[in-house]
Enzyme design. Structure first.
Site, PDB file in Angstrom:
ATOM      1  N   GLU A   5      -7.009  -2.090   6.486  1.00 44.02           N
ATOM      2  CA  GLU A   5      -6.446  -1.499   5.317  1.00 44.02           C
ATOM      3  C   GLU A   5      -7.108  -0.521   4.872  1.00 44.02           C
ATOM      4  O   GLU A   5      -8.297  -0.673   4.130  1.00 44.02           O
ATOM      5  CB  GLU A   5      -5.746  -2.551   4.079  1.00 44.02           C
ATOM      6  N   GLU A  54      -0.704  -7.514   4.623  1.00 36.86           N
ATOM      7  CA  GLU A  54      -1.289  -8.316   3.429  1.00 36.86           C
ATOM      8  C   GLU A  54      -0.366  -8.740   2.396  1.00 36.86           C
ATOM      9  O   GLU A  54       0.590  -7.748   1.968  1.00 36.86           O
ATOM     10  CB  GLU A  54      -2.779  -7.868   2.970  1.00 36.86           C
TER      11      GLU A  54
HETATM   12  C1  SIN Z   1      -6.080  -0.943  -2.474  1.00 34.85           C
HETATM   13  O1  SIN Z   1      -6.468   0.230  -3.359  1.00 34.85           O
HETATM   14  O2  SIN Z   1      -6.573  -0.986  -1.650  1.00 34.85           O
HETATM   15  C2  SIN Z   1      -5.396  -1.910  -3.033  1.00 34.85           C
HETATM   16  C3  SIN Z   1      -4.486  -1.470  -4.148  1.00 34.85           C
HETATM   17  C4  SIN Z   1      -3.293  -2.399  -4.803  1.00 34.85           C
HETATM   18  O3  SIN Z   1      -3.339  -3.482  -4.187  1.00 34.85           O
HETATM   19  O4  SIN Z   1      -2.803  -2.098  -5.665  1.00 34.85           O
END
Ligand code: SIN
Length: 492
Positions: free
Chosen positions: A258, A466
């Site tokens: 990610e 995820e």
């Molecule tokens: C992220 O910035 O990687 C996660 C952001 C989120 O889950 O809101």
């Protein structure tokens, strides 16, 4: 040594169910991001301790895997309940070491607990299949098994939620786990581990190794090369993701990534103006703009562009900046001096190429890593902030004329994590949902994060999902069993 946080907050790493120091006894300091003061010191570990944690996870695997999904779920649910019970303490710790306002930290703890709850339930629904066979004397079944020992490397911007978003599906699927949290925010991860221990997670099932910035590459290399590890999950920069992916390729390990984003935020003339303004504010300035899904380029259709830019600048200028622990604060400090330098570089580059500063643009008078909420207008695709993630409180706008043009501009980036659109035109909702090259689309909303939906990107933003029912798939192996059957006795 630990000051100013809940007394039960651990400052040792967690390996095989024991709270441990680094072999050499080395530690590194964790600071309060609003003041720069040291709030604690945690072990500075190396590949040696990481290998030991992986061995602990390997030893714990058979017993954990042998439990029923319901037994594992019971522990995960207890873990979530403990997090919610200690929400105030966890949130305060998170704000101290990360900087975000307390209300955002409170929301993050609930978000983190939601992954434990969701995957406790989802783990019970890892169904296989019976497939109609290709021959009369064969039967075919497919089942899914937890992939084994897994590792996670998590970022500092969501130091609790990114831990559970990876560990919860892994543990629910019967995997055991070794975590390396970001060096800026290890205390939140250790606090989550302490509550896991209280909830009854057996020793070795969930391990945490901490290290400073200099040690991170060594630990990453151990995780990606150790033959026991079957999967690595990473949230962080695209540059680091590519290194980890190359290392995993060498050892044929699964990886989910990610990575960075460069989200377009598109507002059409027909949008609900007030809703779009609120959406842009929350999407851009939440966590001081330090989210992978933050609006990096704001495209506003020409008919409302000037009014929207002025309104956004006025609202941004009104945001209260300060220590996240103070009531009423809406924007905390940035994570580090390097983060401030990057924001300054993006603003200077944009201004040098002709962008206009509508508000902000400078370090905040509070000093440290505080930065003024900033709005720039008149950006173009050549500016650095159009191709790279700013990761700071800078809203950058440009006008557009029509749908085709804005789709082209929005997709003109190597990234593809999130995109946002505001329009009241229902057909356009469908067209844009399909045309935008991103893993997530916020349609008439600037807030899209939830445990029930698949979070992840495409292009240079990585792969894997995820959260949601899809989130469990990254943690299982699909196994096909072909059963040959003989005819009943006496039959030919
Ligand atoms: C992220 O910035 O990687 C996660 C952001 C989120 O889950 O809101």
């Amino acid at each position: 040594m630990l000051t100013d946080v809940a007394p039960w907050t651990p400052t040792d790493a967690y390996v095989g169910g024991d709270w441990v120091e680094a072999d050499e006894g080395r530690r590194f300091a964790v600071t309060n991001k609003a003041t720069g003061e040291v709030i604690g010191e945690v072990p500075s570990m190396t590949a040696v301790e990481t290998r030991r944690a992986i061995e602990a996870a390997e030893a714990a695997l058979p017993a954990w895997r042998a439990r029923t999904a319901a037994q594992r779920a019971e522990i995960l649910q207890r873990w979530a309940a403990l997090m919610l019970k200690q929400r105030d303490e966890l949130a305060r710790l998170l704000t101290l070491e990360q900087g975000k306002p307390l209300a955002e930290s409170q929301a993050e703890i609930a978000y983190a607990a939601s992954f434990l709850q969701w995957f406790a339930e989802e783990g019970r629904r890892i169904y296989g299949d019976i497939i109609p066979p290709h021959q009369p004397d064969k039967r075919i079944m497919v089942f899914k098994q937890g992939i084994g020992v897994a590792c996670g490397i998590t970022p500092w911007n969501f130091p609790s939620a990114m831990v559970t978003r990876k560990a919860a599906p892994a543990l629910a699927a019967g995997c055991t786990f070794v975590l390396k949290p970001a060096e800026y925010t290890p205390l939140s991860a250790l606090a989550v581990a302490a509550l896991g221990e209280q909830a009854g997670v057996p020793g070795g099932v969930f391990n945490v190794v901490t290290c400073d910035k200099a040690g991170a590459a060594e630990i990453g290399a151990e995780m990606t090369s150790n033959p026991v590890v079957r999967k690595v999950a990473f949230t962080g920069s695209t540059a680091t993701g590519k290194i980890l992916m190359k290392q995993c390729a060498e050892h044929m390990k699964r990886i989910s990534l990610e990575l960075g984003g460069n989200a377009p935020f598109i507002v059409f003339d027909d949008a609900d103006f007030a809703a779009a303004l609120e959406g842009a504010l929350i999407c851009k300035f939440r966590n001081s703009g330090q989210t992978c899904i933050s609006a990096n380029r704001i495209f506003v259709q020409r008919g409302i562009h000037a009014r929207f830019a002025a309104a956004l600048a006025e609202r941004a200028a009104d945001l209260t900046v300060g220590s996240g622990l103070e009531s009423g604060v809406q924007q905390g400090p940035l994570i580090s001096p390097d983060a401030v330098a990057k924001v300054e570089r993006h603003i200077a580059d944009a201004q040098a190429r002709g962008a206009r500063l509508l508000t902000g643009g400078r370090r905040h008078t509070l000093g440290g890593t505080f930065f003024e909420p900033t709005v720039l207008d008149g950006i173009d695709q050549e500016m650095e902030l159009s191709s790279a993630e700013t990761f700071g409180p800078v809203a950058a706008l440009r006008p557009f004329d029509n749908e085709d043009e804005v789709i082209r501009l929005a997709n003109d980036t190597p990234y593809g994590l999130a995109a946002y659109v505001y329009t009241e035109n229902n057909s356009r909702v469908w067209r844009l949902s399909e045309a935008l090259e991103s893993g997530i689309v916020g349609m008439n909303t600037g807030l899209i994060s939830t445990e029930v939906a698949p979070f992840g990107g495409m292009k240079h933003s990585g792969f894997g999902r995820e959260g949601s029912k899809y989130g469990i798939e990254d943690w299982v192996e699909v196994k096909y069993v072909c059963v040959g059957i003989r005819p009943a006795e006496g039959e030919a």
